[in-house]
Every structure is written in structure tokens, then in C-alpha cells.
Design a protein around this motif. Structure first.
Motif, PDB file in Angstrom:
ATOM      1  N   UNK A 135       1.338  -3.969 -10.393  1.00  0.00           N
ATOM      2  CA  UNK A 135       2.783  -3.780 -10.318  1.00  0.00           C
ATOM      3  C   UNK A 135       3.109  -2.308 -10.536  1.00  0.00           C
ATOM      4  N   UNK A 136       4.362  -1.943 -10.342  1.00  0.00           N
ATOM      5  CA  UNK A 136       4.772  -0.566 -10.587  1.00  0.00           C
ATOM      6  C   UNK A 136       4.555  -0.161 -12.035  1.00  0.00           C
ATOM      7  N   UNK A 137       4.807  -1.079 -12.954  1.00  0.00           N
ATOM      8  CA  UNK A 137       4.589  -0.805 -14.373  1.00  0.00           C
ATOM      9  C   UNK A 137       3.102  -0.608 -14.674  1.00  0.00           C
ATOM     10  N   UNK A 138       2.230  -1.399 -14.047  1.00  0.00           N
ATOM     11  CA  UNK A 138       0.779  -1.232 -14.232  1.00  0.00           C
ATOM     12  C   UNK A 138       0.320   0.139 -13.746  1.00  0.00           C
ATOM     13  N   UNK A 139       0.848   0.574 -12.597  1.00  0.00           N
ATOM     14  CA  UNK A 139       0.460   1.880 -12.052  1.00  0.00           C
ATOM     15  C   UNK A 139       0.937   3.006 -12.962  1.00  0.00           C
ATOM     16  N   UNK A 140       2.106   2.842 -13.537  1.00  0.00           N
ATOM     17  CA  UNK A 140       2.604   3.852 -14.488  1.00  0.00           C
ATOM     18  C   UNK A 140       1.649   3.984 -15.673  1.00  0.00           C
ATOM     19  N   UNK A 141       1.155   2.854 -16.181  1.00  0.00           N
ATOM     20  CA  UNK A 141       0.203   2.888 -17.295  1.00  0.00           C
ATOM     21  C   UNK A 141      -1.113   3.551 -16.884  1.00  0.00           C
ATOM     22  N   UNK A 142      -1.560   3.306 -15.639  1.00  0.00           N
ATOM     23  CA  UNK A 142      -2.785   3.949 -15.140  1.00  0.00           C
ATOM     24  C   UNK A 142      -2.600   5.466 -15.115  1.00  0.00           C
ATOM     25  N   UNK A 183      -6.371   5.806  -4.284  1.00  0.00           N
ATOM     26  CA  UNK A 183      -5.938   5.131  -5.503  1.00  0.00           C
ATOM     27  C   UNK A 183      -5.049   3.930  -5.170  1.00  0.00           C
ATOM     28  N   UNK A 184      -4.187   4.084  -4.168  1.00  0.00           N
ATOM     29  CA  UNK A 184      -3.336   2.973  -3.758  1.00  0.00           C
ATOM     30  C   UNK A 184      -4.162   1.804  -3.227  1.00  0.00           C
ATOM     31  N   UNK A 185      -5.254   2.106  -2.528  1.00  0.00           N
ATOM     32  CA  UNK A 185      -6.123   1.046  -2.012  1.00  0.00           C
ATOM     33  C   UNK A 185      -6.886   0.346  -3.133  1.00  0.00           C
ATOM     34  N   UNK A 186      -7.147   1.058  -4.229  1.00  0.00           N
ATOM     35  CA  UNK A 186      -7.892   0.486  -5.348  1.00  0.00           C
ATOM     36  C   UNK A 186      -7.012  -0.350  -6.282  1.00  0.00           C
ATOM     37  N   UNK A 233       0.823  -1.211   0.000  1.00  0.00           N
ATOM     38  CA  UNK A 233       0.000   0.000   0.000  1.00  0.00           C
ATOM     39  C   UNK A 233       0.860   1.265   0.000  1.00  0.00           C
ATOM     40  N   UNK A 234       1.842   1.320   0.907  1.00  0.00           N
ATOM     41  CA  UNK A 234       2.700   2.509   0.990  1.00  0.00           C
ATOM     42  C   UNK A 234       3.485   2.702  -0.305  1.00  0.00           C
TER      43      UNK A 234
END
Length: 319
Positions: A250-257, A242-245, A217-218
Motif C-alpha cells: 500500500x502507499x503507507x507500506x511504501x512510505x515505511x520502506x 522498486x515499484x516492480x518489487x 505499478x505507475x
């Protein structure tokens, strides 16, 4: 006799740099043409704070690579640094970023090796490339050899292999043993998404095995903050929410989001007014933009994959 006299006079003898170590330019001249691109001439502009989470992995890499190269006189005897480090875990979690951050932190020649640079269609050339790579790395010490997707080169040896592949793996085993026994400051870092495909002899030679997990989460909140630098966010955007959702991303997935959400205001502006000329004013990114992005971008790593990584980590590595 004539050649001995020329050597004494320094004719045709390569002179080392002022510090007694090969410079990156000299290293490239020592390597064959097909390996000249593996040396990073400029240090990557990636710092530890540019990588969200992974505090334990950063700490282990600092004590295994950066500190010994900065103060080698401290790390002797029982404190001798690790010569082989394996980073394993799900794809898109920062293994390559960690290696590039190491290159930026330590004053070392960085060799970024891939299968395409090593393998050759000519008989004996692949083994020669491996041998030359490690020879030059020892001459250029302190140096770091980073092998990305190491499982593509050093898979489990089997009876159905052609002779060239087996000889390359054998040469790597010999060179990795040489790195462990040599006095020069040479560290080999391997990264893989499929550690179970590695040959057991290779796993043994990577003395330190570090599991790079999915961000918690952090870490996810920190990754959102890193990838949203320089863009304006609306008041209804809560990075913690957003972190909870994004559990399982992965870090790469979050970058794409983040990229997808950042494009929503641009799409809206062009659909309403067309492609503008002159100065452009783009509205802040709203919460609804992230909701749309999360509907499009789904996590790549499955829970069953995570369980398999954890089982391998408990058996061979560090959780």
C-alpha cells in the motif's frame, strides 16, 4: 414585547460575517466544547500531486465536491452534486489524504469528525452532538463533513446494542437524509476499511461509493518519488525496479520502506564514527538500502482481503 424590540434593534442578535456565512471562528463558537476541535482552522497543505496514483478517484471527487463548490450555479437540476460520498478500500491507500486534499482545494469549512468527538457517556448527548454538528455545517455552508473510520460509528444495527448506540445511528440517518434534501452546499465524506460492516441504510445514503485500491505499478513509482523528495539517491537506484518489487504494498507500506532505507546511511555513519558534531555529510541512499528495507517491511494487505473489497465494490460501489 421588550425582547421583540431588542431583536428589531439588533440587541443580542448574532450578526453573520460579511459574506453571510459563518467564519471558522464563529463556527467553533456555535459548537459545543467537545466538538470544537472538529473544525480545521487552516486548510491542509496537501495537493492532488502529493498523492500518487488514484487518478479516477481524484477525478470523481473533483466533479462531486470541488467543482460544485467553486461554481455552484452550474450544478443544478440533473447536475445536482452528490451529497454523500463513501471512500472504501484497503488501509493505507490514501482515503484520508484524498479527503484532506479536498479540504485544501475547495473554499469550504472542513469538519473532521471521529467517534471520540461524537460519543458521550451522558444520556442524549451523543445524538445532540450529531444534530448540532449538521446544523452548524448547514449554517457554515459550503462545508464538508469528513467521518474517518465511519464503520466505528455506523455499523449494522442489531438487537444486542445498547440504546445510546442505536439512537446515534438513527440520528445520523435522519441528518444524512436532511443533507440530501437541503439546498445548502453540505457534503458528507465517509472513509472505511470495512465497508461490509456498515448498516445497509447508511450505505444507501452514501450515493457515491468510490473504491480506493492498492496502487498499481505507475502509482507505486510515483509514491516512491513523492516520499524520496529532498534526499540524494545513488546511481544504482531505479524507482521503476522498486515499484516492480513492491507488488501488493500500500502507499503507507511504501512510505515505511522509504523511511527505513533513508535511515541506513545514518545508522552506518553513527556506527563507524559515532554521533558527529557540526556539519554532517550523509552518503546517498543505495539500492542495497532498499533491499534491506524490503526484507523488514512486508505488505499488510493480504490477497484474500483484496478479493473481498472487489466483491463488495462490484456489488455496491465503483471499481
Amino acid at each position: 414585547i421588550k425582547r421583540c424590540e431588542e431583536i428589531k434593534a439588533g440587541v443580542g442578535v448574532k450578526k453573520p460575517s460579511a459574506e453571510g456565512v459563518l467564519t471558522p471562528e464563529e463556527v467553533i463558537k456555535e459548537l459545543p466544547p467537545e466538538l470544537s476541535g472538529v473544525v480545521l482552522m487552516e486548510k491542509p497543505d496537501i495537493k492532488w500531486e502529493d498523492i500518487g496514483g488514484l487518478r479516477e478517484a481524484k477525478k470523481l471527487l473533483m466533479e462531486a465536491v470541488v467543482w460544485p463548490m467553486m461554481r455552484p450555479e452550474i450544478f443544478k437540476g440533473p447536475r445536482e452534486p452528490w451529497k454523500g460520498i463513501l471512500l472504501f478500500g484497503p488501509p493505507g491507500c490514501g482515503k484520508t489524504l484524498l479527503a484532506r486534499a479536498v479540504a485544501g482545494q475547495c473554499k469550504a469549512t472542513f469538519f473532521n469528525v471521529s467517534e471520540a468527538a461524537i460519543m458521550s457517556k451522558w444520556l442524549g448527548e451523543s445524538e445532540k452532538n450529531v444534530r448540532t454538528l449538521f446544523e452548524v455545517a448547514r449554517k457554515a455552508a459550503p462545508s464538508v463533513i469528513f467521518i474517518d473510520e465511519v464503520d466505528s460509528i455506523l455499523t449494522v444495527r442489531g438487537g444486542d446494542e445498547i440504546g445510546g448506540e442505536r439512537r446515534v445511528k438513527t440520528q445520523f440517518l435522519i441528518e444524512l437524509d436532511g443533507v440530501r434534501s437541503c439546498r445548502e452546499e453540505v457534503v458528507v465524506i465517509g472513509a472505511t476499511n470495512r465497508p461490509w460492516d456498515l448498516d445497509p441504510a447508511i450505505v444507501r445514503r452514501f450515493e457515491r461509493r468510490i473504491y480506493i485500491p492498492l496502487p498499481d505499478l505507475e502509482a507505486r513509482e510515483e509514491i516512491f518519488r513523492i516520499h524520496l523528495r529532498g534526499v540524494e539517491l545513488a546511481d544504482d537506484v531505479d524507482l521503476r525496479e522498486l515499484a516492480e518489487l513492491t507488488v501488493g504494498y500500500s502507499g503507507s507500506d511504501i512510505r515505511l520502506v522509504c523511511r527505513e532505507a533513508a535511515m541506513e546511511p545514518v545508522r552506518e555513519m553513527i556506527e563507524e564514527k559515532g554521533l558527529p558534531k557540526g556539519e554532517i555529510e550523509i552518503r546517498p541512499i543505495r539500492k542495497e538500502d532498499f533491499v534491506k528495507a524490503l526484507r523488514k517491511i512486508k505488505p499488510v494487505v493480504k490477497p484474500s482481503d483484496v478479493r473481498r473489497y472487489l466483491e463488495w465494490a462490484e456489488r455496491y460501489g465503483e471499481t
